[in-house]
Design a protein around this motif. Structure first.
Motif, mmCIF file in Angstrom:
data_model
loop_
_atom_site.group_PDB
_atom_site.id
_atom_site.type_symbol
_atom_site.label_atom_id
_atom_site.label_comp_id
_atom_site.label_asym_id
_atom_site.label_seq_id
_atom_site.Cartn_x
_atom_site.Cartn_y
_atom_site.Cartn_z
ATOM 1 N N THR A 1 35.921 23.016 76.450
ATOM 2 C CA THR A 1 36.453 24.314 76.890
ATOM 3 C C THR A 1 35.365 25.178 77.518
ATOM 4 O O THR A 1 35.552 26.379 77.686
ATOM 5 C CB THR A 1 37.113 25.074 75.711
ATOM 6 O OG1 THR A 1 36.127 25.363 74.728
ATOM 7 C CG2 THR A 1 38.259 24.286 75.123
ATOM 8 N N HIS A 2 34.248 24.565 77.829
ATOM 9 C CA HIS A 2 33.123 25.251 78.495
ATOM 10 C C HIS A 2 32.650 26.467 77.701
ATOM 11 O O HIS A 2 32.444 27.542 78.235
ATOM 12 C CB HIS A 2 33.498 25.638 79.920
ATOM 13 C CG HIS A 2 33.971 24.475 80.738
ATOM 14 N ND1 HIS A 2 33.111 23.489 81.182
ATOM 15 C CD2 HIS A 2 35.211 24.117 81.153
ATOM 16 C CE1 HIS A 2 33.796 22.581 81.846
ATOM 17 N NE2 HIS A 2 35.076 22.933 81.840
ATOM 18 N N ASN B 1 34.204 28.069 75.041
ATOM 19 C CA ASN B 1 35.187 29.005 74.492
ATOM 20 C C ASN B 1 35.324 28.768 72.987
ATOM 21 O O ASN B 1 36.070 27.903 72.534
ATOM 22 C CB ASN B 1 36.529 28.838 75.194
ATOM 23 C CG ASN B 1 37.528 29.923 74.830
ATOM 24 O OD1 ASN B 1 37.483 30.471 73.734
ATOM 25 N ND2 ASN B 1 38.410 30.220 75.770
#
Length: 90
Positions: free
Chosen positions: A36-37, A39
């Motif tokens: 989720t980069h 998150n």
């Protein structure tokens, strides 16, 4: 119930399930952060949700495996027995 009889006690199976799930949840959180980069909210939601379902699944998985006799060694062979449990020749 036949699923709950085995070699290990219920508390042992439960503690193993919880400790394994804690390690697995850390792994899930880290992977969630990667996918989720970064998150943390989504990664935490994924890791938090799967904690409960996987503890239950692992608990029953352990109880089922405790019924399988394959690979169990109930007693160590003594000097008068071979590794197959057959008395050795004098």
């Amino acid at each position: 119930m036949f699923l709950l009889r085995g070699v290990e006690s219920h508390p042992r199976s439960f503690v193993k399930a919880v400790s394994w799930r804690a390690l697995g949840s850390i792994d899930t959180f880290v992977l969630g952060m990667i996918f989720t980069h970064g998150n943390g909210k989504i990664a935490g939601a994924i890791a938090g949700t799967e904690v409960f379902t996987k503890i239950i699944l692992f608990y029953f998985h352990e109880r089922l495996w405790s019924l399988v006799r394959w690979g169990h060694r109930l007693d160590k062979p003594g000097p008068e027995q071979s590794s197959e449990g057959v008395p050795s020749a004098p």
